[in-house]
Design a protein around this motif. Structure first.
Motif, short mmCIF file in Angstrom:
data_model
loop_
_atom_site.label_atom_id
_atom_site.label_comp_id
_atom_site.label_asym_id
_atom_site.label_seq_id
_atom_site.Cartn_x
_atom_site.Cartn_y
_atom_site.Cartn_z
N LEU A 233 0.81 -1.21 0.00
CA LEU A 233 0.00 0.00 0.00
C LEU A 233 0.85 1.27 0.00
N ALA A 234 2.00 1.22 0.67
CA ALA A 234 2.85 2.40 0.74
C ALA A 234 3.34 2.81 -0.64
N VAL A 235 3.76 1.83 -1.44
CA VAL A 235 4.21 2.12 -2.80
C VAL A 235 3.06 2.69 -3.63
N LEU A 236 1.89 2.08 -3.55
CA LEU A 236 0.76 2.53 -4.34
C LEU A 236 0.29 3.92 -3.92
N ALA A 237 0.32 4.20 -2.62
CA ALA A 237 -0.10 5.51 -2.14
C ALA A 237 0.84 6.61 -2.64
N ASP A 238 2.11 6.27 -2.78
CA ASP A 238 3.10 7.24 -3.24
C ASP A 238 3.08 7.42 -4.75
N THR A 239 2.56 6.43 -5.48
CA THR A 239 2.65 6.44 -6.93
C THR A 239 1.33 6.76 -7.62
N CYS A 240 0.21 6.29 -7.06
CA CYS A 240 -1.06 6.31 -7.77
C CYS A 240 -1.99 7.43 -7.31
N ASP A 241 -2.96 7.73 -8.16
CA ASP A 241 -3.98 8.72 -7.83
C ASP A 241 -5.10 8.10 -7.01
N ARG A 242 -5.55 6.93 -7.44
CA ARG A 242 -6.63 6.23 -6.74
C ARG A 242 -6.18 4.83 -6.40
N LEU A 243 -6.87 4.23 -5.43
CA LEU A 243 -6.47 2.92 -4.94
C LEU A 243 -7.70 2.06 -4.70
N SER A 244 -7.65 0.82 -5.20
CA SER A 244 -8.68 -0.18 -4.93
C SER A 244 -8.04 -1.33 -4.16
N VAL A 245 -8.66 -1.71 -3.04
CA VAL A 245 -8.15 -2.80 -2.21
C VAL A 245 -9.03 -4.02 -2.47
N MET A 246 -8.38 -5.15 -2.83
CA MET A 246 -9.12 -6.37 -3.13
C MET A 246 -8.95 -7.40 -2.02
N TYR A 247 -10.02 -8.15 -1.79
CA TYR A 247 -9.98 -9.28 -0.86
C TYR A 247 -10.94 -10.34 -1.36
N ALA A 248 -10.47 -11.58 -1.46
CA ALA A 248 -11.29 -12.71 -1.89
C ALA A 248 -12.01 -12.43 -3.21
N GLY A 249 -11.29 -11.79 -4.15
CA GLY A 249 -11.83 -11.58 -5.48
C GLY A 249 -12.70 -10.36 -5.65
N ARG A 250 -12.88 -9.57 -4.58
CA ARG A 250 -13.72 -8.38 -4.66
C ARG A 250 -12.95 -7.13 -4.25
N VAL A 251 -13.42 -5.99 -4.73
CA VAL A 251 -12.92 -4.71 -4.24
C VAL A 251 -13.68 -4.39 -2.96
N VAL A 252 -12.95 -4.26 -1.85
CA VAL A 252 -13.60 -3.97 -0.57
C VAL A 252 -13.42 -2.52 -0.15
N GLU A 253 -12.55 -1.79 -0.82
CA GLU A 253 -12.39 -0.37 -0.53
C GLU A 253 -11.76 0.32 -1.73
N GLU A 254 -12.18 1.56 -1.97
CA GLU A 254 -11.59 2.35 -3.04
C GLU A 254 -11.71 3.83 -2.71
N GLY A 255 -10.77 4.61 -3.26
CA GLY A 255 -10.78 6.04 -3.02
C GLY A 255 -9.43 6.64 -3.38
N PRO A 256 -9.24 7.95 -3.09
CA PRO A 256 -7.94 8.57 -3.31
C PRO A 256 -6.85 7.80 -2.59
N ALA A 257 -5.74 7.53 -3.28
CA ALA A 257 -4.74 6.59 -2.78
C ALA A 257 -4.19 6.99 -1.41
N ARG A 258 -3.81 8.22 -1.24
CA ARG A 258 -3.21 8.63 0.02
C ARG A 258 -4.21 8.57 1.17
N GLN A 259 -5.48 8.84 0.90
CA GLN A 259 -6.49 8.77 1.95
C GLN A 259 -6.73 7.33 2.38
N VAL A 260 -6.79 6.42 1.40
CA VAL A 260 -7.01 5.01 1.74
C VAL A 260 -5.84 4.48 2.56
N TYR A 261 -4.62 4.88 2.20
CA TYR A 261 -3.45 4.42 2.93
C TYR A 261 -3.40 5.01 4.34
#
Length: 351
Positions: A233-261
């Motif tokens: 997550l740290a790498v993605l928060a530093d690199t990306c605009d938005r972030l989707s977190v997956m668990y068991a084949g689904r997206v369980v959280e999404e939003g601006p990358a730094r906020q999600v991190y």
């Protein structure tokens, strides 16, 4: 009707998981994508994604959560045993309904992929310059082999390698150099979308930082869309605009990358964030915390919320009631019944 890889294509329909588009259509829009292996094992379950030109989307999660399956599904690179349903709209055209000739034309030219593990993705008995030139020759029949080799040298220089390294074999390059070759290959046909699956795996932190900065510069300079997949997550928060977190084949959280991190709304997102040290943060001097347990077997998913067996704040209802993505303030969404409750101090349960 639902699209599959064997049907002629559905009528377009709005996805319940994404807001209605405004203005020009996005570069990539994934609607209710499901990938099932062997007819019974769901690896990706109802995923919705959207990527605009010039936007960087990160996808995070543990091994086994469906990230790489999702990446390969976007260009239909999965084995024949995988059944895909839903819609994958690339510039408004559904990848799942493309004929073979059209799909072949789209791969590398419309969208390309940087595969996980450069040493395993490059052909050991061919020079790297020839491997970069190959998609150029395939997609532009008017290009001569000499011109393609020259372009390969230019691409190597673009990613920070001397053009002379085109004559090298993969085993003659370091891990970071091979990763640069993979990025050069992904850029060979000027795609509008690049999918990077764990592009910094097994690289030391200095080379990792160089590769990440290189990817950022290429996206900014060429106005392409980027999907970057990682467990970090740290790498993605530093690199990306938005972030989707997956668990068991689904997206369980999404939003601006730094906020999600920084302040994840889903307990799983908080657990992933807590697993990495935060350099320079006095409040994070304690050791990173792991999350007990393992992701569930896709062939035997638990009932209710699939995260509830590992969740430190699960309610009794979580064992029987599944949770869909819901608004979590601002441009954020999370699949948790407690999404609008005050953040729980679940750190003791994650040690």
């Amino acid at each position: 009707m639902t699209a599959t890889t064997t049907t002629t294509g559905p009528e377009p329909s709005a996805s319940p998981g994404l807001p209605e588009p405004v203005g020009d259509p996005p570069l990539l829009e994934v609607r209710n994508l499901t990938v099932t292996y062997g007819g019974t094992v769901p690896a990706v379950r109802g995923v919705d994604l959207r990527v605009e030109a010039g936007q960087k989307l990160g996808i995070a999660g543990e091994s086994g959560c469906g990230k790489s399956t999702l990446a390969l599904a976007l260009l239909r690179l999965l084995p024949a045993t995988a059944k895909l349903t839903g819609e994958i709209l690339l510039d408004g055209e559904d990848v799942l309904t493309m004929k073979w000739g059209r799909l072949r034309a789209v791969r590398w030219a419309g969208a390309s992929i940087v595969f996980q593990g450069a040493m395993h993705s490059l052909n050991a008995v061919h020079r790297v310059g020839d491997q970069i030139a190959e998609p150029i020759l395939l997609h532009n029949t008017k290009t001569t082999p000499a011109a393609a080799r020259k372009r390969a040298g230019e691409l190597l220089e673009q990613v920070g390698l001397p053009a002379a390294r085109a004559q090298a074999y993969p085993h003659e390059l370091s891990g970071g150099q091979r990763q640069r070759v993979m990025i050069a290959m992904a850029l060979a046909c000027d795609p509008r979308l690049i999918i990077a699956d764990e592009p910094t795996t097994a690289l030391d932190v200095m080379i990792q930082a160089q590769i990440l900065r290189l990817i950022e510069q290429l996206v900014a300079n060429q106005d392409v869309g980027l999907i970057m997949i990682s467990h970090d997550l740290a790498v993605l928060a530093d690199t990306c605009d938005r972030l989707s977190v997956m668990y068991a084949g689904r997206v369980v959280e999404e939003g601006p990358a730094r906020q999600v991190y920084a302040e994840a709304r889903h307990p799983y997102g908080r657990a992933l964030s807590a697993a990495f040290p935060r350099i320079g943060d006095p409040a994070s001097r304690r050791a990173p915390r792991g999350l007990p347990g393992d992701p569930p077997d896709p062939a035997a998913l638990p009932g209710g919320c699939t995260f509830h067996p590992r969740c430190p704040v699960a309610l009794d209802s979580c064992a029987t009631e599944d949770q869909e993505l819901r608004e979590a303030g601002g441009e954020r969404r999370a699949a948790c019944v407690l999404v609008n409750a005050p953040a729980a101090d679940d750190s003791r349960s994650m040690s």
